[in-house]
Design a protein around this motif. Structure first.
Motif, short mmCIF file in Angstrom:
data_model
loop_
_atom_site.label_atom_id
_atom_site.label_comp_id
_atom_site.label_asym_id
_atom_site.label_seq_id
_atom_site.Cartn_x
_atom_site.Cartn_y
_atom_site.Cartn_z
N ALA A 42 0.86 -1.19 0.00
CA ALA A 42 0.00 0.00 0.00
C ALA A 42 0.90 1.24 0.00
CB ALA A 42 -0.91 0.01 1.22
N ILE A 43 0.56 2.21 -0.85
CA ILE A 43 1.27 3.48 -0.89
C ILE A 43 0.42 4.50 -0.13
CG2 ILE A 43 2.31 5.25 -2.34
CD1 ILE A 43 3.63 2.50 -2.56
N LEU A 44 0.98 5.04 0.94
CA LEU A 44 0.23 5.87 1.88
C LEU A 44 0.87 7.26 2.00
CD1 LEU A 44 -0.02 3.11 4.63
CD2 LEU A 44 -1.80 3.72 2.98
N PRO A 45 0.11 8.24 2.48
CA PRO A 45 0.69 9.57 2.69
C PRO A 45 1.84 9.52 3.70
CG PRO A 45 -1.70 9.66 2.81
CD PRO A 45 -1.33 8.21 2.79
N THR A 46 2.76 10.44 3.56
CA THR A 46 3.87 10.50 4.50
C THR A 46 3.37 10.71 5.93
OG1 THR A 46 5.88 11.71 5.11
CG2 THR A 46 4.14 12.98 4.04
N SER A 47 4.11 10.16 6.86
CA SER A 47 3.77 10.35 8.27
C SER A 47 4.29 11.68 8.81
CB SER A 47 4.33 9.20 9.10
OG SER A 47 5.75 9.17 9.02
N ARG A 48 5.07 12.41 7.97
CA ARG A 48 5.65 13.68 8.39
C ARG A 48 5.33 14.77 7.36
NH1 ARG A 48 9.38 9.70 9.70
NH2 ARG A 48 10.49 9.94 7.74
N PRO A 49 4.07 15.12 7.20
CA PRO A 49 3.69 16.08 6.17
C PRO A 49 4.30 17.47 6.37
CG PRO A 49 1.84 15.64 7.63
CD PRO A 49 2.88 14.63 7.96
N ASP A 50 4.45 17.90 7.60
CA ASP A 50 5.03 19.22 7.83
C ASP A 50 6.48 19.28 7.38
OD1 ASP A 50 2.62 20.06 8.85
OD2 ASP A 50 3.19 19.78 10.95
N ALA A 51 7.23 18.21 7.65
CA ALA A 51 8.63 18.17 7.22
C ALA A 51 8.72 18.19 5.69
CB ALA A 51 9.31 16.93 7.78
N LEU A 52 7.81 17.46 5.04
CA LEU A 52 7.81 17.45 3.57
C LEU A 52 7.52 18.85 3.03
CD1 LEU A 52 7.85 16.04 0.83
CD2 LEU A 52 5.45 15.43 1.19
#
Length: 243
Positions: A42-52
């Motif tokens: 499964a391809i999922l959203p990053t767990s660190r969106p703010d860092a991205l």
């Protein structure tokens, strides 16, 4: 076997993520295959969106952006917004290059053969990168060879981790039925993690005969991992779906 449908009556298991499987499934079916699709990744959203977001906000300060995978192209560009004019792009393989082109970006650097860090690092344009700022867009985790090699050549390298890989919540019952009935004659997998997830999802009910089925993988590194898991009939193909 029908000449223009060489896979007639051959059952092929496709383990690609749901959003990435349509092309391979269609090509196999055009060859006559009886395709069973069971996502092993499964391809999922990053767990660190703010860092991205923070990294991508500084895109204009880089000299080169390297996309590791089609998923990096999809998720990274979705978050990046308008691509900075004059920022060149590299793709690890032709599949990633096609994913970028579909989103309006033509990579300046793509290995003609191969689809891994080694082939990208062999390009003469990356031989002298001293003093250059390079951003690698990838999933969370993964190999460090590309970044370490570029840093060894004098570059400053940062990551933009655009997505994460996970184990899908897939009901194994239909696949177990297909295996028990002898419907599946061959397996395909595009990563070692996919194979790990596949076996974990099948659990103790996984028939031992699975390990004797022909397994087609696009890289020797995946083949080595498959061998450690117990698969015995492994075929390494050329990179990507065409292989």
């Amino acid at each position: 076997m029908i000449p223009d449908r060489p896979l007639a009556q051959v059952g092929v298991l496709v383990t690609r993520p749901a959003a990435q499987s349509a092309g391979l499934v269609a090509r196999l079916q055009d060859q006559g295959a009886d395709v069973v699709h069971f996502p092993g990744l499964a391809i999922l959203p990053t767990s660190r969106p703010d860092a991205l977001k923070a990294v991508l906000a500084g895109l204009g300060g880089y000299d080169l952006a390297i996309f590791i995978s089609p998923s990096a192209a999809e998720w990274g560009l979705a978050e990046a917004g308008p691509w900075p004019a004059g920022l060149p792009v590299a793709a690890v393989g032709q599949g990633t290059a096609r994913a970028l082109a579909a989103r309006g970006i033509s990579p300046a650097l793509v290995p003609e053969t191969g689809a891994d860090s080694e082939h990208l690092l062999a390009l003469p344009q990356l031989a002298d990168v001293a003093g250059r700022r390079i951003l690698i867009l990838r999933g969370e985790g993964g190999r460090e060879q590309l970044a370490e090699s570029l840093r060894g050549r004098g570059a400053q390298v940062d990551y933009a981790e655009c997505y994460r890989r996970g184990r899908p919540e897939t009901d194994p019952a239909p696949l177990l039925d297909a295996l028990a009935s002898g419907r599946i004659d061959a397996l395909t997998a595009f990563s070692g993690e996919t194979l790990d997830n596949l076996l974990a999802l099948l659990g103790p009910a996984c028939p031992s005969g699975v390990f004797a089925l022909p397994l087609f993988v696009p890289h020797a590194r995946i083949a080595e991992h498959a061998g450690r898991l117990g698969f015995r009939a492994i075929q390494v193909t050329d990179p990507g779906e065409s292989g």
